[in-house]
Scaffold this motif. Structure first.
Motif, PDB file in Angstrom:
ATOM      1  N   ASP A  24       0.869  -1.239   0.077  1.00  0.00           N
ATOM      2  CA  ASP A  24      -0.058   0.330   0.490  1.00  0.00           C
ATOM      3  C   ASP A  24       0.577   1.083  -0.346  1.00  0.00           C
ATOM      4  N   ALA A  25       0.244   2.366  -0.105  1.00  0.00           N
ATOM      5  CA  ALA A  25       0.739   3.460   0.074  1.00  0.00           C
ATOM      6  C   ALA A  25       1.957   3.867   1.163  1.00  0.00           C
ATOM      7  N   LEU A  56      -3.465  -4.923  -2.514  1.00  0.00           N
ATOM      8  CA  LEU A  56      -2.355  -4.090  -2.956  1.00  0.00           C
ATOM      9  C   LEU A  56      -3.629  -2.761  -3.048  1.00  0.00           C
ATOM     10  N   ASP A  57      -3.099  -1.665  -3.211  1.00  0.00           N
ATOM     11  CA  ASP A  57      -3.986   0.241  -3.405  1.00  0.00           C
ATOM     12  C   ASP A  57      -3.373   0.202  -4.515  1.00  0.00           C
ATOM     13  N   SER A  58      -3.304   2.033  -5.260  1.00  0.00           N
ATOM     14  CA  SER A  58      -3.241   2.283  -6.280  1.00  0.00           C
ATOM     15  C   SER A  58      -1.970   3.385  -6.148  1.00  0.00           C
ATOM     16  N   ALA A  59      -1.460   3.050  -4.205  1.00  0.00           N
ATOM     17  CA  ALA A  59      -0.175   3.738  -4.509  1.00  0.00           C
ATOM     18  C   ALA A  59       0.285   2.660  -5.338  1.00  0.00           C
ATOM     19  N   ALA A  62       0.669   1.597  -9.012  1.00  0.00           N
ATOM     20  CA  ALA A  62       1.487   2.651  -9.432  1.00  0.00           C
ATOM     21  C   ALA A  62       3.227   2.712  -9.379  1.00  0.00           C
ATOM     22  N   ILE A  91      -7.990  -4.388  -7.330  1.00  0.00           N
ATOM     23  CA  ILE A  91      -7.624  -3.207  -7.397  1.00  0.00           C
ATOM     24  C   ILE A  91      -7.333  -3.077  -9.401  1.00  0.00           C
TER      25      ILE A  91
ATOM     26  N   GLU B 545      -8.157   3.675  -0.571  1.00  0.00           N
ATOM     27  CA  GLU B 545      -8.032   4.434  -1.228  1.00  0.00           C
ATOM     28  C   GLU B 545      -8.228   6.424  -0.610  1.00  0.00           C
ATOM     29  N   GLU B 602       0.218   7.106 -13.604  1.00  0.00           N
ATOM     30  CA  GLU B 602       0.807   6.401 -12.070  1.00  0.00           C
ATOM     31  C   GLU B 602      -0.179   6.987 -11.201  1.00  0.00           C
TER      32      GLU B 602
END
Lengths: 114, 638
Positions: A24-25, A56-59, A62, A91, B545, B602
């Motif tokens: 994660d982030a 798993l997150d968007s960070a 990325a 995700i 998120e 990204e």
């Protein structure tokens, strides 16, 4: 006629990064740093082994996308091993990155029997 | 009388006399009995022949010298009669004119009195004017006025050379009240010494006021026109007195309203402005007085970390008297619950009854009181209920149970007669303490809202927050009573014992590390609630998120700030609410789109991911507070 033999060794280095737990982030910067170091040393093939991640997150995503972008420029690639927990990488489906990344089984990276 | 009249009519007589002289008469004389009124010519010239005629209608006589004969005699008689009639008419005309002039004078006087009193809105000044003007008007030596308001001492006013004592005035008033049709007393025997005549009338003012005015010792006795005039004055002045009373009343009312306004403010400030926020309990309390001030009270006091005091009471009656007793009752309970070491709630009511019994019984009032303490260590509510109703216990997942009062109200019995009851609470239980203003609210058909409707309303709203339950009840009561005004105070406390495993509040610093705490808690909570893995995972990812967005964008990675997160899970939905004080977000939630993965962006996925995972996402910002609500509905298979 004597046999002509020529040998050609081609070494393809594949970096497998195995992750366990939350990607994660909070963790993303550390993983990004690992990728940066490999890429700086001309590694262009990556496998992210997500088998044991719980989320798993968007960070985290990325970091994967960033690695993909940079390795592709050098004809490299990033492949993913789907997690055991089906929904942990949800995700990828939501963002449709499951159609962008090559998804493989771990056995395809390290052939069984070696 | 005719003689004096003749002086004014001499001109006419000269004309008549000259006719006779032209006919041959030497002298014409007009006599009243033996008195010569006029003689033409004045010098007497003796004559042999003389005609003497006596009027048949008056005492006048005509003596004509130089003419004789019956013919002349009958003409002279007719002439004399005509002259007599003329003189009589003239005399009457003169009287009438005098009467008219007098009437006009009086009308002018009334007009002036009305003008003078019109701008006077002061009772003593009105009395002064009334007495002074009527005394002048009736040419009397004395004038008086007596004014008596019900339940008050009479006010006397006199203008006179001969003042009457208060006893004499009271005796006159009594005499008048004995026979109100007798306006005039001209008999000195019926009057106090020194008074020989009196005219007295009452002014038509309101029922509660008796007003009399009178004039006395007039030179001539009072007559019927005097009474008529006095009645006109009474009518005029009565109306002015009435206006003055209305004016004074409106002044009093304005003053009273201002005082009531202050009383209401004081009372509202006595009652708690907000209830303590206690982890694990959802408490809401409110009181709506029906009149400016009310007899209801309530309190929610945190005695210690583990002990909470709940009290609701209702002093009988409405308005100021019950408000005053309410303040006393509330104060005694408050100090007793704070200062007094007690083990049982009934001891507080015993103390209250001991302190205030005489105050209550002196005014014939009493108070219903609920007093309870909630022990948070074991979730036991101990309470004593002195006639307070309705009280509902709503056990988790069950219908509301009405708990009837076990003791008589405070202020009824001298001896202490209160007892303590205990209820064990479980998670999800609800307790409602209210006053009868709710069930006894009436509609325009005079039907009561009733206990059954109240129970149904509470049952219906049980899954809402304590505040929403009260709002829902108020809405139900208001729609029932429709246009009918609220008749009684409405006071209520709702306590919800939160299902602590299902609701949680977090206050975290805005860092990527700290946001894991609520995210992981949420997963554990939803696992415990046995929800589908896809819902659990979706909610967890959405929260992850969302909190990442807040840290990244709202606080731009600044960890000095905090985020409040409320996580609630009930039968129907999972709700995640966040409150932050970071940068407000300028985004149209209806236009968020997922980036195309082929662009290999990204970032920019967060909000689109949240929206695709949750059923409802809302955002609002107010006074630097940004509030987000993320809701996922749960559709359980039965």
């Amino acid at each position: 006629m004597a046999l002509e033999v020529s040998t050609n060794e081609k070494v393809i280095k594949i970096v497998t990064i195995s992750l366990k737990g939350r990607f994660d982030a909070f963790e993303a910067p550390a993983i990004r740093k690992i990728c940066d170091e490999y890429i700086a040393n001309d590694f262009i093939h990556f496998v992210f082994d997500l088998t044991d991640i719980s989320m798993l997150d968007s960070a985290g995503l990325a970091v994967l996308v960033s690695a993909l972008k940079r390795t592709r420029l050098q004809n490299g690639n990033v492949r993913l091993v789907w997690p055991k927990a089906e929904d942990a990488a949800r995700i990828l489906k939501l963002t449709k990155f499951d159609q962008v990344f090559a998804l493989i089984k771990l056995s395809e990276v390290i052939p069984v029997g070696f | 009388m005719l003689a004096s009249q003749m002086v004014n009519s001499a001109e006419r007589f000269y004309k008549l006399a000259s006719i006779w002289i032209n006919l041959g008469a030497t002298q014409v004389q007009l006599l009243d009995e033996d008195l010569v009124l006029v003689s033409i010519p004045e010098e007497f010239t003796p004559s042999k022949s003389m005609l003497s005629v006596q009027s048949r209608v008056s005492t006048l006589a005509l003596r004509i010298s130089g003419l004789t004969g019956d013919a002349w005699s009958s003409i002279a008689e007719s002439m004399l009669d005509g002259l007599g009639s003329l003189l009589t008419i003239e005399s009457e005309m003169k009287d009438l004119t005098a009467a008219l002039v007098e009437t006009q004078d009086r009308l002018v006087a009334i007009y002036e009195l009305t003008q003078a009193t019109r701008r006077t809105l002061d009772i003593p000044a009105l009395m002064e004017l009334l007495v002074k003007e009527s005394k002048t008007l009736f040419d009397a030596d004395g004038g008086l006025a007596i004014l008596k308001e019900k339940g008050q001492k009479p006010i006397f006013h006199q203008i006179s050379d001969k003042y009457l004592s208060q006893t004499e005035l009271e005796a006159l008033a009594a005499l008048f009240h004995k026979d109100q049709n007798r306006f005039v007393i001209n008999d000195p025997h019926l009057l106090p010494p020194g008074i020989h005549n009196l005219m007295m009338l009452s002014l038509p003012v309101r029922d509660k006021v008796s007003a009399l005015f009178g004039v006395y010792n007039s030179k001539t006795d009072f007559t019927s026109p005097d009474i008529k005039l006095a009645q006109a004055i009474a009518g005029q002045l009565g109306a002015q007195f009435e206006n003055t009373y209305l004016h004074l009343e409106s002044l009093r009312r304005v003053r009273l309203e201002a005082e009531m306004d202050i009383a209401r403010q004081v009372q509202m400030n006595i009652l708690p402005q907000n209830v303590p926020i206690i982890d694990g309990l959802d408490i809401y309390a409110m009181s709506a007085p029906a009149f400016e001030v009310g007899g209801d009270f309530f309190d929610v006091i945190e005695r210690s970390k583990d002990s909470l005091v709940l009290t609701v009471g209702d002093v009988t009656g409405k308005g100021m008297p019950s408000a005053l007793l309410m303040s006393m009752t509330h104060t005694v309970i408050k100090s007793a619950s704070r200062m007094m070491p007690f083990n049982f709630p009934h001891q507080v009511l015993d103390r209250l009854n001991f302190d205030l019994f005489s105050d209550f019984s002196n005014v014939g009032m009493f108070a219903t009181v609920f007093f309870g303490t909630f022990d948070r260590t074991n979730s036991v509510l101990s309470f004593s209920n002195a006639g307070q109703s309705p009280i509902y216990h709503i056990p988790n997942g069950q219908e509301p149970v009405l708990l009837e009062a076990q003791d008589v109200p405070v202020g009824v019995l001298t001896e202490n007669a209160f007892s303590t009851q205990k209820i064990q609470f479980s998670n999800g239980d609800i307790f409602v303490i209210a006053t009868d203003g709710f069930p006894e609210a009436r509609n325009t058909f005079d039907e009561m809202f009733g206990y059954e409707r109240m129970k149904n309303s509470l049952s219906k709203s049980r899954n809402l927050s304590a505040k929403e339950m009260v709002e829902s009840l108020l809405a139900d009561v208001n729609s029932f009573s429709a246009s009918k005004l609220q008749e009684d105070d409405q006071t209520i406390i709702v306590v919800k014992v939160n299902d602590m495993d299902r609701t949680k509040q977090f206050l975290i610093p805005a860092t990527f590390e700290d946001i894991r705490i609520p995210a992981e808690y949420l997963r554990a909570l939803l696992v415990k609630a046995a929800l589908d893995e896809s819902i659990i995972n979706g909610c967890e990812l959405a929260v992850q998120e969302h909190l990442t967005n807040l840290v990244e964008h709202a606080y731009v990675g600044n960890s000095d700030n905090t985020i409040t997160i409320n996580i609630t899970c009930d039968e129907n939905q999972v709700m995640i609410e966040t409150i932050d004080k970071g940068k407000p977000v300028n985004v149209d939630l209806s236009k968020v789109k997922m980036p195309n993965p082929m662009d290999l962006a990204e970032g920019g996925y967060g909000l689109a991911i949240i929206q695709s995972l949750m059923d409802d996402v809302t955002y609002n910002t107010n006074n630097g507070r940004n509030t987000w609500q993320l809701i996922k509905f749960i559709h359980r298979t039965p």
